[in-house]
Write a protein that holds these residues in place. Structure first.
Motif, PDB file in Angstrom:
ATOM      1  N   ALA A 177       0.861  -1.186   0.000  1.00 44.18           N
ATOM      2  CA  ALA A 177       0.000   0.000   0.000  1.00 44.18           C
ATOM      3  C   ALA A 177       0.892   1.229   0.000  1.00 44.18           C
ATOM      4  CB  ALA A 177      -0.915   0.013   1.221  1.00 44.18           C
ATOM      5  N   TYR A 178       0.314   2.351  -0.398  1.00 47.33           N
ATOM      6  CA  TYR A 178       1.050   3.607  -0.302  1.00 47.33           C
ATOM      7  C   TYR A 178       0.958   4.142   1.115  1.00 47.33           C
ATOM      8  CZ  TYR A 178       1.649   3.739  -5.349  1.00 47.33           C
ATOM      9  OH  TYR A 178       2.017   3.443  -6.629  1.00 47.33           O
ATOM     10  N   ASP A 179       2.024   4.828   1.549  1.00 46.85           N
ATOM     11  CA  ASP A 179       2.046   5.410   2.890  1.00 46.85           C
ATOM     12  C   ASP A 179       1.082   6.599   2.958  1.00 46.85           C
ATOM     13  OD1 ASP A 179       3.378   7.714   1.881  1.00 46.85           O
ATOM     14  OD2 ASP A 179       5.332   7.035   2.550  1.00 46.85           O
ATOM     15  N   PRO A 180       0.794   7.111   4.152  1.00 50.18           N
ATOM     16  CA  PRO A 180      -0.179   8.197   4.277  1.00 50.18           C
ATOM     17  C   PRO A 180       0.153   9.440   3.445  1.00 50.18           C
ATOM     18  CG  PRO A 180       0.203   7.212   6.419  1.00 50.18           C
ATOM     19  CD  PRO A 180       1.195   6.596   5.482  1.00 50.18           C
ATOM     20  N   ALA A 181       1.425   9.846   3.412  1.00 50.64           N
ATOM     21  CA  ALA A 181       1.788  11.050   2.655  1.00 50.64           C
ATOM     22  C   ALA A 181       1.574  10.847   1.152  1.00 50.64           C
ATOM     23  CB  ALA A 181       3.228  11.458   2.948  1.00 50.64           C
ATOM     24  N   ARG A 182       1.949   9.691   0.631  1.00 55.74           N
ATOM     25  CA  ARG A 182       1.730   9.416  -0.800  1.00 55.74           C
ATOM     26  C   ARG A 182       0.231   9.351  -1.085  1.00 55.74           C
ATOM     27  NH1 ARG A 182       3.954   6.965  -5.735  1.00 55.74           N
ATOM     28  NH2 ARG A 182       2.167   7.170  -7.117  1.00 55.74           N
ATOM     29  N   THR A 183      -0.524   8.773  -0.171  1.00 54.17           N
ATOM     30  CA  THR A 183      -1.972   8.680  -0.346  1.00 54.17           C
ATOM     31  C   THR A 183      -2.596  10.071  -0.450  1.00 54.17           C
ATOM     32  OG1 THR A 183      -2.051   6.564   0.813  1.00 54.17           O
ATOM     33  CG2 THR A 183      -4.105   7.815   0.700  1.00 54.17           C
ATOM     34  N   VAL A 184      -2.220  10.958   0.456  1.00 51.19           N
ATOM     35  CA  VAL A 184      -2.746  12.333   0.416  1.00 51.19           C
ATOM     36  C   VAL A 184      -2.358  12.995  -0.903  1.00 51.19           C
ATOM     37  CG1 VAL A 184      -2.560  14.635   1.456  1.00 51.19           C
ATOM     38  CG2 VAL A 184      -2.819  12.621   2.917  1.00 51.19           C
ATOM     39  N   THR A 185      -1.120  12.811  -1.331  1.00 52.01           N
ATOM     40  CA  THR A 185      -0.644  13.423  -2.572  1.00 52.01           C
ATOM     41  C   THR A 185      -1.419  12.882  -3.771  1.00 52.01           C
ATOM     42  OG1 THR A 185       1.541  13.619  -1.560  1.00 52.01           O
ATOM     43  CG2 THR A 185       1.410  13.952  -3.927  1.00 52.01           C
ATOM     44  N   ASP A 186      -1.647  11.571  -3.813  1.00 55.70           N
ATOM     45  CA  ASP A 186      -2.428  10.989  -4.915  1.00 55.70           C
ATOM     46  C   ASP A 186      -3.857  11.520  -4.913  1.00 55.70           C
ATOM     47  OD1 ASP A 186      -0.380   9.503  -6.041  1.00 55.70           O
ATOM     48  OD2 ASP A 186      -0.837   7.715  -4.862  1.00 55.70           O
ATOM     49  N   LEU A 187      -4.464  11.637  -3.737  1.00 55.31           N
ATOM     50  CA  LEU A 187      -5.825  12.176  -3.670  1.00 55.31           C
ATOM     51  C   LEU A 187      -5.861  13.621  -4.152  1.00 55.31           C
ATOM     52  CD1 LEU A 187      -7.033  10.646  -0.293  1.00 55.31           C
ATOM     53  CD2 LEU A 187      -7.754   9.997  -2.604  1.00 55.31           C
ATOM     54  N   MET A 188      -4.804  14.369  -3.859  1.00 55.77           N
ATOM     55  CA  MET A 188      -4.737  15.750  -4.317  1.00 55.77           C
ATOM     56  C   MET A 188      -4.607  15.803  -5.841  1.00 55.77           C
ATOM     57  SD  MET A 188      -4.960  18.861  -3.263  1.00 55.77           S
ATOM     58  CE  MET A 188      -4.756  18.647  -1.508  1.00 55.77           C
ATOM     59  N   ARG A 189      -3.783  14.957  -6.405  1.00 57.67           N
ATOM     60  CA  ARG A 189      -3.617  15.033  -7.859  1.00 57.67           C
ATOM     61  C   ARG A 189      -4.781  14.403  -8.616  1.00 57.67           C
ATOM     62  NH1 ARG A 189      -0.193  10.758 -10.558  1.00 57.67           N
ATOM     63  NH2 ARG A 189      -0.220   9.085  -9.040  1.00 57.67           N
ATOM     64  N   LEU A 190      -5.553  13.557  -7.959  1.00 56.45           N
ATOM     65  CA  LEU A 190      -6.730  12.957  -8.604  1.00 56.45           C
ATOM     66  C   LEU A 190      -8.032  13.550  -8.063  1.00 56.45           C
ATOM     67  CD1 LEU A 190      -5.487   9.252  -8.561  1.00 56.45           C
ATOM     68  CD2 LEU A 190      -5.639  10.752 -10.554  1.00 56.45           C
ATOM     69  N   ARG A 191      -7.944  14.725  -7.452  1.00 55.17           N
ATOM     70  CA  ARG A 191      -9.105  15.331  -6.780  1.00 55.17           C
ATOM     71  C   ARG A 191     -10.257  15.616  -7.733  1.00 55.17           C
ATOM     72  NH1 ARG A 191      -5.278  18.807  -7.832  1.00 55.17           N
ATOM     73  NH2 ARG A 191      -5.709  20.943  -8.508  1.00 55.17           N
ATOM     74  N   HIS A 192      -9.975  15.864  -9.007  1.00 49.94           N
ATOM     75  CA  HIS A 192     -11.061  16.138  -9.956  1.00 49.94           C
ATOM     76  C   HIS A 192     -11.824  14.861 -10.317  1.00 49.94           C
ATOM     77  CE1 HIS A 192      -9.694  20.203 -10.185  1.00 49.94           C
ATOM     78  NE2 HIS A 192      -8.480  19.819 -10.568  1.00 49.94           N
ATOM     79  N   ARG A 193     -11.186  13.713 -10.145  1.00 54.67           N
ATOM     80  CA  ARG A 193     -11.849  12.436 -10.415  1.00 54.67           C
ATOM     81  C   ARG A 193     -12.463  11.822  -9.161  1.00 54.67           C
ATOM     82  NH1 ARG A 193      -7.462   8.943 -13.478  1.00 54.67           N
ATOM     83  NH2 ARG A 193      -9.021   7.317 -13.184  1.00 54.67           N
ATOM     84  N   LEU A 194     -11.801  12.013  -8.022  1.00 52.00           N
ATOM     85  CA  LEU A 194     -12.236  11.347  -6.797  1.00 52.00           C
ATOM     86  C   LEU A 194     -12.963  12.273  -5.828  1.00 52.00           C
ATOM     87  CD1 LEU A 194      -9.023   9.221  -6.184  1.00 52.00           C
ATOM     88  CD2 LEU A 194     -11.211   8.443  -7.102  1.00 52.00           C
TER      89      LEU A 194
END
Length: 195
Positions: free
Chosen positions: A132-149
């Motif tokens: 799994a991705y760590d918490p910081a990577r998870t937050v970063t991915d959610l930020m970059r995919l925020r328009h989709r998610l």
């Protein structure tokens, strides 16, 4: 002849067959309730301790190179109350994406150069680790995919991450730089720290 007690707590049909278990025996265990079929070809012994994340465990057996990501990872890390409709996993671009009907699975394709950035292991069941991705990577991915998610999921995850004792804004910015979302991450961090 192998017996169920000789099998690991979670196993695949192919690993059972390679141990000498006949398909008829494997499905007899399932039909008798001695095993639970978590996903096609993935079994867990009924006497095994409960898995905290059985869907994630099943998907990791079906797609061992995939990494739990986005909302699924955020839920594991306590960064959201949202429960995704399906398990969200990442695969590297150029890799064959897994096709998993159950549990429902949503696949994201990530750049191979940054694919393992922030990779960690989490315990899905006692003594059984998954990627799994760590918490910081998870937050970063959610930020970059925020328009989709969803913007709200990304901002909730960021807020929760920043209130954790292990929350590291510098690490968020490092990941954001690597993943091409530095501007939005800086702006979001400014808003969080202004509160």
């Amino acid at each position: 002849m192998p017996v169920l007690a000789d099998m690991p707590e979670t196993f695949t049909s192919s690993s059972a067959f390679s141990c000498g278990v006949h398909p008829r025996e494997l499905y007899a265990w399932r039909d008798a309730g001695e095993t639970v079929e978590l996903s096609r070809g993935v079994f867990r012994r009924a006497d095994a301790p409960l898995a905290e994340h059985p869907d994630l465990l099943a998907v990791s057996y079906r797609a061992p190179r995939a990494i739990v990501c986005c909302v699924s990872a955020a839920a594991v890390h306590g960064l959201t109350d949202e429960q995704p409709v399906g398990v969200q996993v990442a695969v590297a671009n150029g890799r064959h994406p897994p096709r998993i009907d159950y549990p429902p699975t949503r696949v994201f394709r990530f750049d191979p150069k940054t694919f393992e950035l922030g990779l960690m292991s989490i315990e899905a069941a006692p003594a059984e680790q998954i990627r799994a991705y760590d918490p910081a990577r998870t937050v970063t991915d959610l930020m970059r995919l925020r328009h989709r998610l969803g913007e709200s999921i990304a901002h909730t995850a960021l807020n929760r991450y920043m209130t954790r004792s292990d929350g590291r804004p510098a690490l968020l910015l490092e990941y954001a730089r690597e993943l091409g979302v530095l501007g939005p991450m800086r702006r979001a961090l400014d808003v969080v720290s202004a509160r």
